[in-house]
Enzyme design. Structure first.
Site, PDB file in Angstrom:
ATOM      1  CG  HIS A 144      35.835  41.207  40.425  1.00  0.00           C
ATOM      2  ND1 HIS A 144      35.769  42.451  40.893  1.00  0.00           N
ATOM      3  CD2 HIS A 144      34.785  40.415  40.347  1.00  0.00           C
ATOM      4  CE1 HIS A 144      34.472  42.401  41.219  1.00  0.00           C
ATOM      5  NE2 HIS A 144      33.921  41.211  40.748  1.00  0.00           N
ATOM      6  CG  ASP A 155      30.938  44.197  40.649  1.00  0.00           C
ATOM      7  OD1 ASP A 155      29.784  43.605  40.300  1.00  0.00           O
ATOM      8  OD2 ASP A 155      31.859  43.636  41.386  1.00  0.00           O
TER       9      ASP A 155
HETATM   10 ZN   LIG Z   1      29.751  40.967  39.411  1.00  0.00          ZN
END
Ligand SMILES: [Zn+2]
Length: 441
Positions: free
Chosen positions: A264, A315
């Site tokens: 992220h 993700d």
């Molecule tokens: Zn994750």
């Protein structure tokens, strides 16, 4: 194989590329061969790319698709829905879902997946007879589907800086970092699967345990990943508890190196960005998930300028389309900076391929070059989205307009596992429907 057009890392595609493959690796790569030669070379029309790498995946989130996107709320309300699903999975359903989900990845041209695996134990934290049974379910699923896997076995110790584990989180947790290490020690690398480490987040792992996990990874030469600064609330809690940002805490615990990936990396300070760059770490951006969860936009171009490598992850698998992930990095950057051309198509495709492969410990993979593992994606340039492109425009057209539906053939380790957009051994839509349907009775 002889490729009409192939991307060898530059801003433009090369025409007439002859690739010789020996066993599971590329042996020679020669551009400028005008016609299929030798005459028995297999002809590949379209644009040929190296296999994509999905550097951050949670396979079981695939079962949330369509069930969590509408309505109001935040990342934290979405997490409640995700936990409810996690509570229902067992080794059998986990394996079936992993097989179908990894097969979906392969159809999209993803040949290597990094699975950030934290659903370790049974209900209430009860260990299975083999404490790695859920990990074995994932590796079996990857093997059945035909993708390479890096199993990022995740250390998870607490519910938050001052919070105990809740009922669902007990399934994720080991007693301490030593307990995590002794469980993971028995997992060994195989031809198709590498074992790496993950620190779930600075919320879930204290700094001594971060140091212990990092030492374990250093001893094995294994990659180590961590969720970092996905949400402002995580930064605020970390600052309040430790006086440091998550990146600074990880750096202080010795986590950061070229084997480290910050997943992220959305809400970073200037010092954080500099630390990621100077340590040669990787930032794995997951833009389709970040937009779905209202996380924000990571500073991709600044990270690249400072020296961090970039990888891409699906993700939550809200979308499985690495073309979409790659262009979202640039297009989100344009929206946040009001500037075009922050990252060039070759950088974006590089993040989707070699950048992710490095981050998962498949060093030297994700390229069409002698010695690299022979993973290829053939993109059909005759589809309605890509028709009219030529050698000079193909790389940009594919980066900015292709979708996973344009993937025609996929090779893993010298073997075609997707032909004419169909998996050679799995009916993928049926497998997804069956396994996900069973989880939502
Ligand atoms: Zn994750």
């Amino acid at each position: 194989v002889w490729c009409e057009l192939a991307w060898l890392g530059g801003e433009r595609a090369e025409a007439g590329v002859l690739i010789e493959i020996e066993d599971d690796r590329f042996a020679t790569v020669t551009a400028g061969v005008p016609t299929p030669s030798p005459t028995d070379a297999e002809r590949l029309d379209g644009l040929v790319l190296p296999g994509f790498t999905d550097a951050h995946s949670h396979t079981f989130h695939r079962a949330l698709r369509g069930r969590t996107h509408s309505g109001r709320g935040t990342f934290w309300t979405w997490r409640e829905q995700m936990y409810a699903l996690a509570a229902r999975l067992d080794p059998d359903t986990y394996r079936a879902l992993a097989t179908a989900t990894f097969a979906e990845s392969l159809l999209a041209g993803v040949t290597t997946v990094g699975e950030f695996h934290y659903l370790h134990h049974g209900a209430g934290g009860q260990r299975y007879e083999d404490p790695n049974e859920m990990a074995h379910a994932l590796t079996a699923g990857a093997n059945d589907a035909g993708v390479r896997l890096t199993l990022l076995d995740t250390c998870y110790l607490r519910g938050g800086f001052d919070q105990p584990l809740d009922e669902v989180q007990r399934r994720f947790a080991d007693a301490d970092a030593d307990d995590w290490g002794s469980r993971v020690d028995v997992l060994k690398d195989t031809d198709g699967c590498r074992v790496g480490a993950a620190i779930h987040s600075v919320r879930a792992v204290d700094s001594e345990a971060i140091a212990a996990v990092s030492r374990w990874a250093a001893q094995r030469g294994a990659p180590v990943h961590a969720h970092v600064s996905e949400q402002p609330a995580e930064n605020e809690a970390c600052l309040a508890a430790t006086g440091r940002t998550p990146i600074q805490l990880l750096a202080g615990a010795g986590a950061m190196s070229p084997r480290f990936t910050a997943v992220h990396a959305t809400h970073l300070t200037d010092i954080d960005i500099s630390l990621l760059g100077t340590t040669g770490s990787c930032a794995c951006l997951c833009p389709t998930t970040e937009r779905d969860l209202a996380d924000g936009i990571g500073p991709a171009a600044r990270l690249a300028v400072e020296g961090a490598s970039i990888a891409l992850g699906s993700d939550s698998r809200a979308v499985v389309d690495h073309f979409e992930e790659a262009r979202a990095v640039e297009l989100d950057e344009r929206l946040s900076t009001l500037q075009r051309g922050c990252l060039q198509p070759a950088q974006l495709l590089g993040a989707a391929t070699a950048g992710g492969a490095w981050s998962l410990g498949w060093y030297g993979a994700g390229r069409i070059a002698p010695g690299a593992v022979a993973d290829l994606v053939v993109v059909d340039l005759a589809t309605v989205r890509l028709a009219g492109t030529d050698a000079s425009s193909a790389v940009a057209a594919v980066t900015f307009a292709a979708t996973a539906a344009d993937v025609r053939h996929v090779m893993v380790g010298g073997r075609w596992l997707v032909q004419d957009s169909v998996h050679t051994s799995i009916d993928v839509p049926a497998a997804l429907a069956t396994t996900i349907g069973a989880l939502w009775p």
